[in-house]
Design a protein around this motif. Structure first.
Motif, PDB file in Angstrom:
ATOM      1  N   PRO A  25      36.307  11.401  35.086  1.00 50.72           N
ATOM      2  CA  PRO A  25      37.239  13.029  35.048  1.00 50.72           C
ATOM      3  C   PRO A  25      38.671  13.301  34.741  1.00 50.72           C
ATOM      4  CG  PRO A  25      36.234  11.692  37.036  1.00 50.72           C
ATOM      5  CD  PRO A  25      35.818  11.028  35.913  1.00 50.72           C
ATOM      6  N   PRO A  26      38.531  14.498  33.908  1.00 48.30           N
ATOM      7  CA  PRO A  26      40.142  14.875  33.487  1.00 48.30           C
ATOM      8  C   PRO A  26      41.313  14.500  35.017  1.00 48.30           C
ATOM      9  CG  PRO A  26      39.406  16.930  34.366  1.00 48.30           C
ATOM     10  CD  PRO A  26      37.997  15.424  34.334  1.00 48.30           C
ATOM     11  N   GLU A  27      42.571  13.749  34.351  1.00 42.56           N
ATOM     12  CA  GLU A  27      43.523  13.744  35.267  1.00 42.56           C
ATOM     13  C   GLU A  27      44.535  15.036  35.766  1.00 42.56           C
ATOM     14  OE1 GLU A  27      46.337  11.143  34.265  1.00 42.56           O
ATOM     15  OE2 GLU A  27      45.143   9.377  33.968  1.00 42.56           O
ATOM     16  N   THR A  28      44.488  15.966  37.012  1.00 44.01           N
ATOM     17  CA  THR A  28      44.806  17.003  37.240  1.00 44.01           C
ATOM     18  C   THR A  28      45.572  16.541  38.401  1.00 44.01           C
ATOM     19  OG1 THR A  28      44.515  18.830  37.107  1.00 44.01           O
ATOM     20  CG2 THR A  28      42.770  17.807  38.161  1.00 44.01           C
ATOM     21  N   TYR A  29      46.276  17.919  38.991  1.00 50.40           N
ATOM     22  CA  TYR A  29      46.864  17.857  40.867  1.00 50.40           C
ATOM     23  C   TYR A  29      45.501  18.121  41.399  1.00 50.40           C
ATOM     24  CZ  TYR A  29      47.506  23.097  39.050  1.00 50.40           C
ATOM     25  OH  TYR A  29      47.797  24.214  38.780  1.00 50.40           O
ATOM     26  N   TRP A  92      30.495  29.362  38.461  1.00 49.35           N
ATOM     27  CA  TRP A  92      30.698  29.010  39.608  1.00 49.35           C
ATOM     28  C   TRP A  92      28.913  27.248  39.365  1.00 49.35           C
ATOM     29  CZ3 TRP A  92      29.123  33.334  36.976  1.00 49.35           C
ATOM     30  CH2 TRP A  92      27.843  33.998  37.247  1.00 49.35           C
ATOM     31  N   ASN A  93      29.415  26.903  40.468  1.00 45.59           N
ATOM     32  CA  ASN A  93      27.823  26.076  41.349  1.00 45.59           C
ATOM     33  C   ASN A  93      28.043  25.782  42.699  1.00 45.59           C
ATOM     34  OD1 ASN A  93      29.459  23.003  39.348  1.00 45.59           O
ATOM     35  ND2 ASN A  93      30.581  24.310  41.926  1.00 45.59           N
ATOM     36  N   SER A  94      26.868  25.784  43.845  1.00 48.62           N
ATOM     37  CA  SER A  94      26.660  24.995  44.671  1.00 48.62           C
ATOM     38  C   SER A  94      26.756  23.671  44.989  1.00 48.62           C
ATOM     39  CB  SER A  94      25.366  25.742  45.414  1.00 48.62           C
ATOM     40  OG  SER A  94      24.619  25.497  45.218  1.00 48.62           O
ATOM     41  N   GLU A  95      26.215  22.735  43.674  1.00 48.77           N
ATOM     42  CA  GLU A  95      26.854  21.774  44.133  1.00 48.77           C
ATOM     43  C   GLU A  95      27.914  21.142  43.444  1.00 48.77           C
ATOM     44  OE1 GLU A  95      22.908  19.867  43.865  1.00 48.77           O
ATOM     45  OE2 GLU A  95      21.828  20.864  45.674  1.00 48.77           O
ATOM     46  N   PRO A  96      28.067  19.655  43.496  1.00 46.10           N
ATOM     47  CA  PRO A  96      29.185  18.984  42.243  1.00 46.10           C
ATOM     48  C   PRO A  96      28.058  19.306  41.285  1.00 46.10           C
ATOM     49  CG  PRO A  96      29.837  17.864  44.463  1.00 46.10           C
ATOM     50  CD  PRO A  96      28.318  18.965  44.044  1.00 46.10           C
ATOM     51  N   SER A  97      28.279  20.141  40.210  1.00 48.68           N
ATOM     52  CA  SER A  97      27.742  19.991  38.921  1.00 48.68           C
ATOM     53  C   SER A  97      28.326  18.548  38.020  1.00 48.68           C
ATOM     54  CB  SER A  97      27.745  20.978  37.894  1.00 48.68           C
ATOM     55  OG  SER A  97      28.523  21.203  37.583  1.00 48.68           O
ATOM     56  N   GLY A  98      29.414  18.587  37.783  1.00 46.27           N
ATOM     57  CA  GLY A  98      30.152  17.808  36.977  1.00 46.27           C
ATOM     58  C   GLY A  98      31.226  17.998  35.731  1.00 46.27           C
ATOM     59  N   ILE A  99      31.653  17.745  35.043  1.00 45.67           N
ATOM     60  CA  ILE A  99      32.750  18.229  33.809  1.00 45.67           C
ATOM     61  C   ILE A  99      32.279  18.703  32.870  1.00 45.67           C
ATOM     62  CG2 ILE A  99      34.571  17.248  32.776  1.00 45.67           C
ATOM     63  CD1 ILE A  99      34.030  14.759  33.963  1.00 45.67           C
ATOM     64  N   GLU A 161      37.006  19.228  36.340  1.00 46.47           N
ATOM     65  CA  GLU A 161      35.842  18.549  36.893  1.00 46.47           C
ATOM     66  C   GLU A 161      34.734  19.714  37.901  1.00 46.47           C
ATOM     67  OE1 GLU A 161      33.908  14.919  38.881  1.00 46.47           O
ATOM     68  OE2 GLU A 161      36.267  15.225  38.906  1.00 46.47           O
ATOM     69  N   MET A 162      33.949  20.249  38.321  1.00 51.10           N
ATOM     70  CA  MET A 162      33.300  21.001  39.473  1.00 51.10           C
ATOM     71  C   MET A 162      33.417  21.341  40.478  1.00 51.10           C
ATOM     72  SD  MET A 162      33.260  24.552  37.619  1.00 51.10           S
ATOM     73  CE  MET A 162      32.697  25.293  38.394  1.00 51.10           C
ATOM     74  N   GLU A 163      33.943  21.500  41.656  1.00 57.70           N
ATOM     75  CA  GLU A 163      33.660  21.384  42.753  1.00 57.70           C
ATOM     76  C   GLU A 163      32.373  22.177  43.629  1.00 57.70           C
ATOM     77  OE1 GLU A 163      37.383  22.456  45.253  1.00 57.70           O
ATOM     78  OE2 GLU A 163      38.098  22.458  43.166  1.00 57.70           O
ATOM     79  N   ALA A 164      32.152  21.532  44.459  1.00 61.15           N
ATOM     80  CA  ALA A 164      31.014  22.496  44.885  1.00 61.15           C
ATOM     81  C   ALA A 164      31.278  23.421  46.159  1.00 61.15           C
ATOM     82  CB  ALA A 164      30.481  21.337  45.869  1.00 61.15           C
ATOM     83  N   ASN A 165      30.307  24.590  45.967  1.00 65.54           N
ATOM     84  CA  ASN A 165      31.048  25.646  46.161  1.00 65.54           C
ATOM     85  C   ASN A 165      32.070  27.006  45.687  1.00 65.54           C
ATOM     86  OD1 ASN A 165      28.435  25.276  47.371  1.00 65.54           O
ATOM     87  ND2 ASN A 165      29.496  24.785  49.311  1.00 65.54           N
ATOM     88  N   SER A 166      31.930  26.544  44.734  1.00 64.62           N
ATOM     89  CA  SER A 166      33.540  26.952  43.850  1.00 64.62           C
ATOM     90  C   SER A 166      33.009  27.943  42.549  1.00 64.62           C
ATOM     91  CB  SER A 166      34.225  25.850  44.298  1.00 64.62           C
ATOM     92  OG  SER A 166      34.295  24.816  42.744  1.00 64.62           O
ATOM     93  N   THR A 167      34.272  28.749  42.048  1.00 64.10           N
ATOM     94  CA  THR A 167      33.792  29.500  41.375  1.00 64.10           C
ATOM     95  C   THR A 167      35.052  28.561  40.195  1.00 64.10           C
ATOM     96  OG1 THR A 167      33.230  31.327  42.248  1.00 64.10           O
ATOM     97  CG2 THR A 167      34.585  32.086  40.189  1.00 64.10           C
ATOM     98  N   LYS A 192      30.029  22.688  27.725  1.00 64.90           N
ATOM     99  CA  LYS A 192      29.267  21.604  27.791  1.00 64.90           C
ATOM    100  C   LYS A 192      29.259  21.186  29.485  1.00 64.90           C
ATOM    101  CE  LYS A 192      29.862  19.657  22.426  1.00 64.90           C
ATOM    102  NZ  LYS A 192      30.246  18.630  22.002  1.00 64.90           N
ATOM    103  N   LEU A 193      28.311  20.137  29.186  1.00 63.15           N
ATOM    104  CA  LEU A 193      28.643  19.257  30.798  1.00 63.15           C
ATOM    105  C   LEU A 193      27.867  18.621  30.609  1.00 63.15           C
ATOM    106  CD1 LEU A 193      28.775  20.148  33.931  1.00 63.15           C
ATOM    107  CD2 LEU A 193      26.346  20.625  34.059  1.00 63.15           C
ATOM    108  N   ASN A 194      29.473  17.677  31.203  1.00 61.25           N
ATOM    109  CA  ASN A 194      28.954  16.076  31.236  1.00 61.25           C
ATOM    110  C   ASN A 194      29.312  15.494  29.280  1.00 61.25           C
ATOM    111  OD1 ASN A 194      29.713  15.715  33.442  1.00 61.25           O
ATOM    112  ND2 ASN A 194      27.212  16.082  33.920  1.00 61.25           N
ATOM    113  N   GLY A 195      29.837  16.461  28.889  1.00 64.56           N
ATOM    114  CA  GLY A 195      28.903  15.785  27.329  1.00 64.56           C
ATOM    115  C   GLY A 195      28.245  16.123  26.381  1.00 64.56           C
ATOM    116  N   LYS A 196      27.029  17.463  27.064  1.00 69.31           N
ATOM    117  CA  LYS A 196      26.503  17.829  25.960  1.00 69.31           C
ATOM    118  C   LYS A 196      26.234  19.327  26.973  1.00 69.31           C
ATOM    119  CE  LYS A 196      23.086  13.741  27.866  1.00 69.31           C
ATOM    120  NZ  LYS A 196      21.483  13.414  28.295  1.00 69.31           N
ATOM    121  N   LYS A 197      25.008  19.803  25.325  1.00 74.94           N
ATOM    122  CA  LYS A 197      25.208  21.122  25.629  1.00 74.94           C
ATOM    123  C   LYS A 197      24.573  22.259  27.273  1.00 74.94           C
ATOM    124  CE  LYS A 197      24.570  21.554  20.173  1.00 74.94           C
ATOM    125  NZ  LYS A 197      24.697  22.112  19.352  1.00 74.94           N
TER     126      LYS A 197
END
Length: 588
Positions: A25-29, A92-99, A161-167, A192-197
């Motif tokens: 996961p990327p470093e962020t605040y 957007w996603n309802s579940e954590p989908s990754g990076i 990194e995408m959170e759940a239930n978020s835009t 790309k999602l988790n390094g894949k197209k």
């Protein structure tokens, strides 16, 4: 031997089937929790997985709401050469989908011309706490105003990194090269999602046979006040240390690239009192010697001016202020070894005794540096009587010095040839004959908005298109540019909470630490680009006496007439779209 071979082949097979390297996961605040999350939003209706679509740059997408977007995988833009365009992708996603990350391909035209993929940039939009306009200016308690998250910060992360239930919006920028060949270019944005197209988006930019000058050459007089003191506090570095200059450089370069013309400097301590989280100090040391004489140390002043000029802001130096708030002044008393604070009202003997030796010495210093012609003694919202006394002293001691005033008292007519730089409040007007006289003299005439102006403005809750309208209104009013008092007077936690104890959220700053831009700042620069286009097109059409040119000029003048409105037009959204389309039509 066969068994050994089988083992080796099995090992190779298993190695090829092993899981791909884990993406960290990327470093962020961390962003603030959403205080107004809509509990009625049913994220369970969103199918599992990552969703994405091209959105609108006029919308701040709510982090906790499912975006009302129909899937769109194509974006088209129109640009002059040397212009920066913006677009927005919404995830957007309802579940954590990754990076997630973005990758652009080369921009190519049918005739074989190309623009490098590096002209495109994707920045993840971050959310800050905001409030509402309310009464505008005045002290406010957070609990008295609606609090919510607003999409504004443009982060520099390469992945998110995408959170759940978020835009999560992604701000796309396209910096068209000046030497680009006119034509229609296409590119692909690969999400790309988790390094894949994951999904691809077709980008198409039509580059016109028109050139926008470099920002340093724009005629638009932009004056956003800089606060280097707050930078030291937020970045936790020593004031004026090597580390301080290092973090200041990209921040000031960001401003220079928007066409900033003015360097903000201070003559004495706390010219605006302590109204911001970080009060402005003095860039000049005042020392009163034991025999009553004065000496002045310009070391910080000189280094700051030279530094800002080096990054590209070099047309004007505004020095605040001979009339500070409260008329309080500070100096170091050598005999006692202590700092002294005195109160001296303009026109008093104490005031004249304080400023006469300084002005004499300051003018001499400016002469030595070669800066006198571009330096202004600047005042902010001071009354007519104080201005009369101050300008009277300047005329007596340093008549060659120009004066700048942000005027909210309509007092400018008292000083027709002293105010080289005049900035009027949003609701004020400069009489046509006065404006004509100022233009003939080469004086600068601009306008400003502040905490009391609901529209147009650049609060963190403002409609992003209002920032663009500022450029259009400037041209409609036949003014030279725009002033906003705070480029970067950051609040306590500027990356997470843009609210302040005194004014609507976002009033004190328009960019973020580590030279992060914002939706507001990008759109303001867009409006300035539009203003430059309008100026160039009007000049070209005016010089052309053909019926076609006259018809085009009339169309432009009619639309600008509608942009003279100081309150939000009922057809604001339509007006801005018509303005963009007209510029495109006139550029072909």
């Amino acid at each position: 031997m066969k068994n050994v071979l089988l083992v080796v082949l099995l090992f190779v097979f298993l190695l090829g089937c092993s899981a791909p390297p884990k993406i960290e996961p990327p470093e962020t605040y961390s962003e603030a929790p959403d205080p107004s999350a809509d509990t009625l939003t049913d994220w369970s209706t969103v199918k599992p997985g990552l969703h994405a679509s091209i959105g609108s740059i006029d919308v701040r997408y709510n982090k906790s709401l499912i975006p009302d977007l129909k899937p769109e995988n194509t974006w088209e833009g129109f640009a002059w050469r040397n212009e920066i365009l913006s677009a927005q992708l919404v995830l957007w996603n309802s579940e954590p989908s990754g990076i997630v990350s973005c990758e652009f391909s080369e921009f190519k035209s049918e005739d074989g011309s190309s623009m490098q993929a590096s002209i495109a940039q994707a920045r993840f939009v971050r959310y800050v706490l905001t409030d509402e306009f309310g009464p505008g200016c005045g002290y406010r308690k957070p609990e008295d105003f609606i609090a919510r998250l607003s999409a504004d910060v443009l982060d520099t992360l390469s992945a998110f990194e995408m959170e759940a239930n978020s835009t999560r919006p992604v701000w796309l920028s396209f910096d068209i090269p000046m030497d680009a060949k006119p034509g229609i270019y296409t590119s692909t944005l690969q999400l790309k999602l988790n390094g894949k197209k994951h999904s691809a988006y077709k980008l198409q930019i039509e580059v016109a046979d028109c050139i926008l000058p470099n920002a340093a050459d724009w005629k638009f007089h932009l004056d956003l006040w800089q606060n280097p003191y707050t930078v030291a506090r937020v970045h936790d570095v020593e004031l004026w240390s090597a580390e301080h200059w290092e973090v200041l450089r990209p921040l000031m370069k960001l401003l220079a690239d928007a066409g900033q013309k003015v360097i903000t400097t201070t003559l004495n301590n706390r010219p605006w009192g302590g109204q911001t989280e970080d009060a402005f100090g003095s860039m000049i040391e005042w020392n009163k010697q034991a025999d009553g004489s004065w000496t002045y140390d310009y070391s910080v002043f000189d280094k700051w001016v030279e530094f800002v000029m080096e990054v590209g802001i070099n047309q004007q130096i505004n020095c605040y202020s001979m009339v500070p708030w409260g008329n309080e002044f500070y100096y170091f008393d050598v005999a006692s070894g202590e700092e002294v604070k005195i109160k001296a009202d303009p026109g008093s003997k104490e005031y004249e005794a304080l400023w006469t030796p300084f002005l004499t010495d300051f003018v001499k210093h400016l002469d030595e540096k070669g800066w006198k012609a571009i330096t202004r003694i600047a005042m902010d919202e001071r009354g007519p009587e104080a201005m009369k006394a101050t300008i009277g002293l300047i005329e007596k001691v340093a008549p060659e010095m120009g004066v700048a005033l942000a005027d909210n008292h309509q007092s400018y007519n008292q000083f027709p040839d002293r105010l080289i730089d005049l900035c009027v409040a949003r609701n004020a007007e400069i009489e046509p004959e006065v404006l004509k006289y100022r233009k003939e003299k080469g004086y600068v005439s601009t306008w400003y908005v502040c905490c009391g102006d609901a529209f147009p403005n650049v609060f963190t809750f403002s409609n992003p298109a209002e920032a663009v309208y500022i450029g259009w209104h400037t041209m409609a009013a036949d003014l030279d540019g725009f002033l906003r008092w705070a480029y970067n007077s950051w609040v306590k936690n500027p990356l997470t909470d843009s609210r302040f104890r005194t004014w609507p959220a976002g009033d004190t700053y328009i960019v973020y630490p580590d030279a992060r831009s914002s939706i507001r700042f990008e759109r303001l620069r867009e409006g300035i680009q539009d203003a430059e286009k309008i100026r160039l097109l009007k000049a070209e059409l005016t010089d052309n006496s053909s019926d076609e040119a006259n018809a085009k000029l009339n169309r432009l003048d009619e639309l600008l007439e509608r942009c003279k409105a100081k309150n939000r037009p009922d057809d604001f959204d339509v007006l801005m779209k018509e303005g963009k389309q007209l510029l495109e039509d006139l550029s072909k």
